[in-house]
Design an enzyme around this catalytic site. Structure first.
Site, short mmCIF file in Angstrom:
data_model
loop_
_atom_site.label_atom_id
_atom_site.label_comp_id
_atom_site.label_asym_id
_atom_site.label_seq_id
_atom_site.Cartn_x
_atom_site.Cartn_y
_atom_site.Cartn_z
N ASP A 33 0.81 -1.21 0.00
CA ASP A 33 0.00 0.00 0.00
C ASP A 33 0.85 1.27 0.00
OD1 ASP A 33 -2.47 -1.21 -0.13
OD2 ASP A 33 -2.65 -1.38 2.05
N ARG A 88 -11.58 0.40 4.75
CA ARG A 88 -10.14 0.29 5.08
C ARG A 88 -9.62 1.55 5.78
NH1 ARG A 88 -5.75 -0.18 0.42
NH2 ARG A 88 -5.19 1.95 1.00
C1 SIN Z 1 -6.38 -3.43 -0.83
O1 SIN Z 1 -6.18 -2.79 0.17
O2 SIN Z 1 -5.55 -3.56 -1.71
C2 SIN Z 1 -7.71 -4.10 -1.03
C3 SIN Z 1 -7.77 -5.41 -0.37
C4 SIN Z 1 -9.11 -6.05 -0.60
O3 SIN Z 1 -10.07 -5.41 -1.04
O4 SIN Z 1 -9.20 -7.26 -0.34
#
Ligand code: SIN
Length: 305
Positions: free
Chosen positions: A109, A273
């Site tokens: 990330d 998130r």
């Molecule tokens: C991400 O943070 O890359 C997404 C992960 C997910 O949606 O499973």
């Protein structure tokens, strides 16, 4: 004393954490136990949690400063809590969400910013009946299992990370894509990095790297393909099958992950998130490059813009 139990789920990464209700404030003992388990297992799964956005934010804040999502298009954030990025494939007002296909290639990330995230806390709100899994790769093991000649080759290498390599970005809402590009010029990070808490080194490669500095495109592409294939070997990967209510917290300082598109796209998949801001800035913006590296970087970027 902490009542938490840690149950390993995989060899390379992954452990389940039971005996804690994340809606309640964490005791210091619980927090220490979770942090130790996080450093050891990289990916922690807290099953059967039903958190409000406020509760998810409060839990996440115990592990670091929350990213304010400056790198993301504002339309992809929770309308009342900009600390939450909404990963959703739902159609709203006749428009696909700007995150409907997020995370579809291996990435760490925010590697397309100068400050990689420390970690993230992802809460599953809705999921398709099957699929929609996420996989994480342990990048300590990826580095430690390279042979000495390759290790020497990459020890001081740097890589150019480019947001335009986010898979499927061109299919997203053009205003979201334009925002992402404007906010995130290409950046350079070292290929080997040191975890600020464990002191262990890991391999920072992924599928959002355009090239290595000082190498020809051919050398870069071949080396990158080899390193990515190695780092994502099944032996280094934990694959999570989501249930609604799962909270998964990962250490972004020694891992990469991919969200699989292995599901019926007409079925909703919605994740909230929170991202933890990285402790240190390890990158620099590519416009600082000198001479031929700058020229080839600009040509490479122009070719895809
Ligand atoms: C991400 O943070 O890359 C997404 C992960 C997910 O949606 O499973």
């Amino acid at each position: 004393m902490s009542m938490i139990k840690i149950i390993p789920l995989g060899f390379a990464a992954g452990a389940q954490v039971v005996g804690v209700d994340l809606r309640q404030p964490l005791s210091d003992a619980d927090q220490r136990r979770i942090n130790e388990a996080w450093l050891e297992h990289i990916v922690l799964v807290f099953p059967e949690q039903q958190l409000t956005p406020e509760e998810q934010i409060a839990f996440s804040r115990r592990f670091g400063v929350l990213d304010d999502h400056e790198s993301q298009a504002p339309s992809t954030l929770h309308p009342e809590h900009r600390e939450i990025l909404v990963l959703s494939n739902k159609v709203v007002g006749g428009k696909k969400s700007g995150t409907y296909n997020s995370g579809r290639n291996w990435h760490t990330d925010l590697s397309y910013t100068t400050r990689l995230a420390k970690g993230a806390i992802l809460h599953c709100k809705e999921k398709p009946p099957v699929g929609g899994d996420t996989m994480w790769a342990n990048l300590y093991l990826a580095l430690e299992t390279l042979t000495p000649p390759i290790r020497r080759l990459i020890e001081d290498l740097e890589a150019l990370h480019d947001v335009t390599l986010v898979r499927g970005i061109e299919q997203r809402d053009p205003t979201v894509v334009a925002e992402m590009k404007k906010r995130n010029p290409p950046v350079i990070h070292p290929v080997v990095r040191t975890h600020p808490e464990t002191g262990r080194k890991s391999l920072l490669v992924n599928q959002r790297i355009r090239r290595f500095l000082g190498m020809s495109d051919e050398e870069s592409q071949n080396l990158l393909a080899m390193l990515n294939a190695h780092a994502t070997s099944p032996e280094f990967v934990y694959r999570h099958r989501w249930s609604v209510g799962d909270v998964v917290m990962w250490d972004n300082r020694c891992s990469m992950h991919v969200a699989l598109g292995d599901f019926d796209q007409t079925k909703p998949r919605v994740m909230f998130r929170c991202s933890l801001e990285g402790e240190v800035e390890t990158g620099r913006i590519a416009r600082d490059l000198a001479g031929s590296d700058r020229e080839s970087m600009l040509q490479a970027v122009a070719a895809v813009s």
